[in-house]
Design a protein around this motif. Sequence first.
Motif, PDB file in Angstrom:
ATOM      1  N   LYS A 114       0.846  -1.201   0.000  1.00 10.34           N
ATOM      2  CA  LYS A 114       0.000   0.000   0.000  1.00 10.34           C
ATOM      3  C   LYS A 114       0.876   1.243   0.000  1.00 10.34           C
ATOM      4  O   LYS A 114       2.006   1.228   0.477  1.00 10.34           O
ATOM      5  CB  LYS A 114      -0.916   0.022   1.223  1.00 10.34           C
ATOM      6  CG  LYS A 114      -1.930  -1.110   1.184  1.00 10.34           C
ATOM      7  CD  LYS A 114      -3.029  -0.877   2.166  1.00 10.34           C
ATOM      8  CE  LYS A 114      -4.056  -2.008   1.996  1.00 10.34           C
ATOM      9  NZ  LYS A 114      -5.358  -1.613   2.430  1.00 10.34           N
ATOM     10  N   VAL A 115       0.328   2.329  -0.518  1.00  9.83           N
ATOM     11  CA  VAL A 115       1.037   3.600  -0.574  1.00  9.83           C
ATOM     12  C   VAL A 115       1.087   4.193   0.832  1.00  9.83           C
ATOM     13  O   VAL A 115       0.043   4.367   1.474  1.00  9.83           O
ATOM     14  CB  VAL A 115       0.346   4.576  -1.539  1.00  9.83           C
ATOM     15  CG1 VAL A 115       0.981   5.950  -1.467  1.00  9.83           C
ATOM     16  CG2 VAL A 115       0.378   4.031  -2.963  1.00  9.83           C
ATOM     17  N   SER A 116       2.298   4.514   1.289  1.00  8.01           N
ATOM     18  CA  SER A 116       2.440   5.120   2.614  1.00  8.01           C
ATOM     19  C   SER A 116       2.852   6.590   2.535  1.00  8.01           C
ATOM     20  O   SER A 116       2.666   7.332   3.497  1.00  8.01           O
ATOM     21  CB  SER A 116       3.457   4.345   3.449  1.00  8.01           C
ATOM     22  OG  SER A 116       4.753   4.503   2.915  1.00  8.01           O
ATOM     23  N   ASP A 117       3.414   7.007   1.414  1.00  6.16           N
ATOM     24  CA  ASP A 117       3.887   8.381   1.285  1.00  6.16           C
ATOM     25  C   ASP A 117       3.889   8.754  -0.191  1.00  6.16           C
ATOM     26  O   ASP A 117       4.274   7.947  -1.041  1.00  6.16           O
ATOM     27  CB  ASP A 117       5.305   8.497   1.847  1.00  6.16           C
ATOM     28  CG  ASP A 117       5.696   9.925   2.139  1.00  6.16           C
ATOM     29  OD1 ASP A 117       5.265  10.460   3.167  1.00  6.16           O
ATOM     30  OD2 ASP A 117       6.432  10.515   1.325  1.00  6.16           O
ATOM     31  N   VAL A 118       3.443   9.996  -0.470  1.00  2.75           N
ATOM     32  CA  VAL A 118       3.408  10.508  -1.846  1.00  2.75           C
ATOM     33  C   VAL A 118       4.023  11.898  -1.853  1.00  2.75           C
ATOM     34  O   VAL A 118       3.608  12.759  -1.091  1.00  2.75           O
ATOM     35  CB  VAL A 118       1.964  10.609  -2.389  1.00  2.75           C
ATOM     36  CG1 VAL A 118       1.970  11.087  -3.832  1.00  2.75           C
ATOM     37  CG2 VAL A 118       1.216   9.308  -2.237  1.00  2.75           C
ATOM     38  N   ASP A 119       5.004  12.087  -2.706  1.00  2.00           N
ATOM     39  CA  ASP A 119       5.567  13.410  -2.954  1.00  2.00           C
ATOM     40  C   ASP A 119       5.143  13.815  -4.361  1.00  2.00           C
ATOM     41  O   ASP A 119       5.500  13.145  -5.334  1.00  2.00           O
ATOM     42  CB  ASP A 119       7.088  13.397  -2.854  1.00  2.00           C
ATOM     43  CG  ASP A 119       7.554  13.339  -1.415  1.00  2.00           C
ATOM     44  OD1 ASP A 119       7.337  14.322  -0.698  1.00  2.00           O
ATOM     45  OD2 ASP A 119       8.122  12.304  -1.015  1.00  2.00           O
ATOM     46  N   GLU A 120       4.373  14.892  -4.452  1.00  2.00           N
ATOM     47  CA  GLU A 120       3.861  15.352  -5.741  1.00  2.00           C
ATOM     48  C   GLU A 120       4.688  16.529  -6.252  1.00  2.00           C
ATOM     49  O   GLU A 120       5.038  17.429  -5.485  1.00  2.00           O
ATOM     50  CB  GLU A 120       2.398  15.790  -5.580  1.00  2.00           C
ATOM     51  CG  GLU A 120       1.755  16.262  -6.853  1.00  2.00           C
ATOM     52  CD  GLU A 120       0.317  16.679  -6.662  1.00  2.00           C
ATOM     53  OE1 GLU A 120      -0.272  17.155  -7.654  1.00  2.00           O
ATOM     54  OE2 GLU A 120      -0.230  16.544  -5.557  1.00  2.00           O
ATOM     55  N   CYS A 121       4.995  16.513  -7.520  1.00  2.00           N
ATOM     56  CA  CYS A 121       5.735  17.598  -8.165  1.00  2.00           C
ATOM     57  C   CYS A 121       4.956  18.060  -9.390  1.00  2.00           C
ATOM     58  O   CYS A 121       4.288  17.262 -10.037  1.00  2.00           O
ATOM     59  CB  CYS A 121       7.119  17.124  -8.605  1.00  2.00           C
ATOM     60  SG  CYS A 121       8.152  16.546  -7.247  1.00  2.00           S
ATOM     61  N   VAL A 122       5.065  19.359  -9.684  1.00  2.00           N
ATOM     62  CA  VAL A 122       4.381  19.918 -10.852  1.00  2.00           C
ATOM     63  C   VAL A 122       5.344  20.783 -11.649  1.00  2.00           C
ATOM     64  O   VAL A 122       6.385  21.205 -11.151  1.00  2.00           O
ATOM     65  CB  VAL A 122       3.143  20.764 -10.454  1.00  2.00           C
ATOM     66  CG1 VAL A 122       2.074  19.896  -9.809  1.00  2.00           C
ATOM     67  CG2 VAL A 122       3.526  21.914  -9.554  1.00  2.00           C
ATOM     68  N   GLU A 123       4.947  21.054 -12.863  1.00  2.00           N
ATOM     69  CA  GLU A 123       5.747  21.812 -13.811  1.00  2.00           C
ATOM     70  C   GLU A 123       5.888  23.288 -13.413  1.00  2.00           C
ATOM     71  O   GLU A 123       6.940  23.888 -13.616  1.00  2.00           O
ATOM     72  CB  GLU A 123       5.030  21.681 -15.161  1.00  2.00           C
ATOM     73  CG  GLU A 123       5.654  22.263 -16.342  1.00  2.00           C
ATOM     74  CD  GLU A 123       4.883  21.839 -17.595  1.00  2.00           C
ATOM     75  OE1 GLU A 123       5.561  21.343 -18.502  1.00  2.00           O
ATOM     76  OE2 GLU A 123       3.648  21.990 -17.663  1.00  2.00           O
TER      77      GLU A 123
END
Length: 135
Positions: A114-123
């Motif tokens: 399962k996903v425990s951590d998400v780092d999101e990046c954008v342009e």
Amino acid sequence: MTHHEHPDAALIRRGYEAFGKGDMEALGATMTSDCTHHAPGSTRFGGHFKGRDNVLTMFGEMFEYTAGTMRVELGGVYPDGRGHVISTHKFYAEHGDRGIEMNGAMFFTIIGGKVSDVDECVEDITELDAFYSQA
């Protein structure tokens, strides 16, 4: 050549599919209960969202803000085989008379399937903030 998808990549694809359908129950099933999502920007949609329920609430509020126009086209899913996956995508949304179209990526940490951590990046964080700062 036969393609065998890594289970971590399949998990992330299921998450994107659930998000695209607005199926928060299925999306939540891909996350640990203490999952944290780190989102770029300085609006109410940016910051650190700790706990599956808080992450899902934030996503629900994004769908409300965009009147259901938000959609994401998955580009690629790249597992390292050691509990990490990077995904690339393009997302689209509208709010009022303004729209946004932007490339992004996410770095996932997976524990116990399962996903425990998400780092999101954008342009373009400035453009993202401008879009989400509208009344």
